[in-house]
Design a protein around this motif. Sequence first.
Motif, mmCIF file in Angstrom:
data_model
loop_
_atom_site.group_PDB
_atom_site.id
_atom_site.type_symbol
_atom_site.label_atom_id
_atom_site.label_comp_id
_atom_site.label_asym_id
_atom_site.label_seq_id
_atom_site.Cartn_x
_atom_site.Cartn_y
_atom_site.Cartn_z
ATOM 1 N N LYS A 208 92.125 74.198 39.337
ATOM 2 C CA LYS A 208 93.399 74.465 38.672
ATOM 3 C C LYS A 208 93.297 75.570 37.618
ATOM 4 C CE LYS A 208 96.182 70.249 39.066
ATOM 5 N NZ LYS A 208 96.963 69.272 38.282
ATOM 6 N N SER A 209 92.295 75.497 36.767
ATOM 7 C CA SER A 209 92.195 76.486 35.688
ATOM 8 C C SER A 209 91.974 77.882 36.257
ATOM 9 C CB SER A 209 91.075 76.116 34.709
ATOM 10 O OG SER A 209 89.825 76.041 35.368
ATOM 11 N N ALA A 210 91.173 77.984 37.329
ATOM 12 C CA ALA A 210 90.943 79.292 37.954
ATOM 13 C C ALA A 210 92.235 79.834 38.558
ATOM 14 C CB ALA A 210 89.866 79.177 39.024
ATOM 15 N N LYS B 78 90.738 72.041 26.100
ATOM 16 C CA LYS B 78 89.781 72.541 27.098
ATOM 17 C C LYS B 78 90.365 73.710 27.884
ATOM 18 C CE LYS B 78 86.978 70.937 31.016
ATOM 19 N NZ LYS B 78 86.659 69.758 31.877
ATOM 20 N N LEU B 79 91.639 73.596 28.264
ATOM 21 C CA LEU B 79 92.262 74.660 29.054
ATOM 22 C C LEU B 79 92.442 75.926 28.233
ATOM 23 C CD1 LEU B 79 93.544 75.660 31.645
ATOM 24 C CD2 LEU B 79 95.713 74.639 30.899
ATOM 25 N N SER B 80 92.868 75.793 26.985
ATOM 26 C CA SER B 80 93.058 76.996 26.163
ATOM 27 C C SER B 80 91.738 77.723 25.958
ATOM 28 C CB SER B 80 93.688 76.621 24.813
ATOM 29 O OG SER B 80 92.827 75.813 24.038
ATOM 30 N N ALA C 191 95.139 82.632 24.320
ATOM 31 C CA ALA C 191 95.735 81.305 24.470
ATOM 32 C C ALA C 191 95.464 80.462 23.232
ATOM 33 C CB ALA C 191 95.179 80.608 25.713
ATOM 34 N N VAL C 192 96.328 79.480 23.010
ATOM 35 C CA VAL C 192 96.143 78.530 21.919
ATOM 36 C C VAL C 192 96.779 77.214 22.330
ATOM 37 C CG1 VAL C 192 98.285 79.098 20.694
ATOM 38 C CG2 VAL C 192 96.338 78.201 19.410
ATOM 39 N N ALA C 193 96.207 76.112 21.849
ATOM 40 C CA ALA C 193 96.720 74.783 22.176
ATOM 41 C C ALA C 193 97.598 74.264 21.049
ATOM 42 C CB ALA C 193 95.565 73.811 22.423
ATOM 43 N N ILE C 194 98.602 73.452 21.417
ATOM 44 C CA ILE C 194 99.488 72.831 20.438
ATOM 45 C C ILE C 194 99.720 71.384 20.866
ATOM 46 C CG2 ILE C 194 101.493 73.800 21.650
ATOM 47 C CD1 ILE C 194 103.021 73.746 19.038
ATOM 48 N N HIS C 195 99.404 70.444 19.959
ATOM 49 C CA HIS C 195 99.591 69.024 20.260
ATOM 50 C C HIS C 195 99.591 68.221 18.968
ATOM 51 C CE1 HIS C 195 95.285 68.730 19.569
ATOM 52 N NE2 HIS C 195 95.049 69.593 20.558
ATOM 53 N N GLY C 196 99.713 66.909 19.088
ATOM 54 C CA GLY C 196 99.900 66.051 17.923
ATOM 55 C C GLY C 196 98.729 65.994 16.970
ATOM 56 N N ALA D 30 99.483 82.610 26.401
ATOM 57 C CA ALA D 30 99.653 81.257 26.906
ATOM 58 C C ALA D 30 99.635 80.239 25.768
ATOM 59 C CB ALA D 30 98.558 80.924 27.915
ATOM 60 N N LEU D 31 100.697 79.473 25.674
ATOM 61 C CA LEU D 31 100.755 78.356 24.737
ATOM 62 C C LEU D 31 100.542 77.096 25.558
ATOM 63 C CD1 LEU D 31 101.338 77.486 21.788
ATOM 64 C CD2 LEU D 31 103.728 77.178 22.477
#
Length: 435
Positions: A230-232, A258-260, A270-275, A296-297
């Motif tokens: 998926k990531s690829a 992990k994905l970011s 890319a950067v991750a956003i979560h609780g 990518a967010l």
Amino acid sequence: MTFDTLGLSDSLLRAIVDQGYTTPSPIQAKAIPLILDGKDVMAAAQTGTGKTAAFTLPLLQRLMGGKAVRPNRCRALVLTPTRELAAQVQESVRDYGKYDEFSSAVVFGGVKINPQIALLKRGVDVLVATPGRLLDLHGQGFVDFSDVEVLVFDEADRMLDMGFIHDIKRIVKLLPVRRQTLMFSATFSAEITKLAQGYMQDPLKVEVSTPNATADTVVQWVYPVDKKRKSALLSHLVQSHSWHQVLVFTRTKHGANKLSQQLEKDGIRAVAIHGNKSQNARTKALGDFKKGRIQALVATDIAARGLDIEQLPQVVNFDLPNIAEDYVHRIGRTGRAGAAGHAYSLVSADEADYLYGIEKLIRKTLPREEVDGFEPEHAVPEGRPGTSARPASRNRPQARRGNADAAGRSQSRGRRGGGSGGSANGTANGNRTAR
């Protein structure tokens, strides 16, 4: 119909023009006159159809010429499930109320409480809040609800999903019985209807679309792929089609991190956003994304409500949500205000049940396309596992095509001008929908 015909004040109409809007959306056209008439209203409409303006505009008009604001009090209270949505609503209050000098404040957790206390000490016309922080402030004696004239539940179904029902009950008990109550959401479940019956006086229902329907402006597509690839595949899609702005949803916080990190290794900002992220980190990430500083967010479902990004070209479901309704809210981040949008889901075989649940909810079979070089070893069955496959959608491709052809074809629908991943700048007649 134009906003001039809805009975709004000249100052509000000026503010609407400043925002570049001319024609009300269906939910606005139906809900605004009822709210101005003082009715309790339950309004349901698809994500991205202008629900915020549908209650903000008449709310502000009803507050005009009323009693003065008193310290630690508010005249209108808007409850939201997430910090991002609370901030968005207050931004709308500021934008539409700027010519009438309405005072407003937004309070939510994850940030220091002292600046919020300072704002409330002066009193505000409109207070936008998440339930937990609001009860904290009330418990410390910094907010009094005696002057509340209008209560708004924004995204009420999400508040129930997130377990706020007990907080909501505590807050409502503190409010004046004589008030106007408005409930806005993308969907209304049996639980929401029951909640409304307890808190509203003869509410009028306004629905402008089939429940759980997805916007016609959003082209939806499924890419079957093995989970390990998926990531690829996502990196391939971003790079091969020069996606400069894509919102990616994962099911878990760890998955988002992990994905970011993997996208960064692949040369994609890319950067991750979560609780688990601080509010300052979430605000910065969203700001950088809107300004194009990151491509990518990567978000969990905390971002499925409340993120209003104009002309967001595409959304990707890296993981399908385990709650089918969340799919509707996720892809509602694109195709907003009448613009064209694109929603892609990377689906592995173990997510077949989730896909079936989504297709059953939205009452359509999503077209599929295998990407050259990423064909799955484990096929994603059509129909519920263990049942016979359902007929393919009329939009489903007749044969497998290469990825460039698939994405290029789907992204060309409804798009003005060139550039892969672009979206239309408005509706067919050039009007935009007020948020």
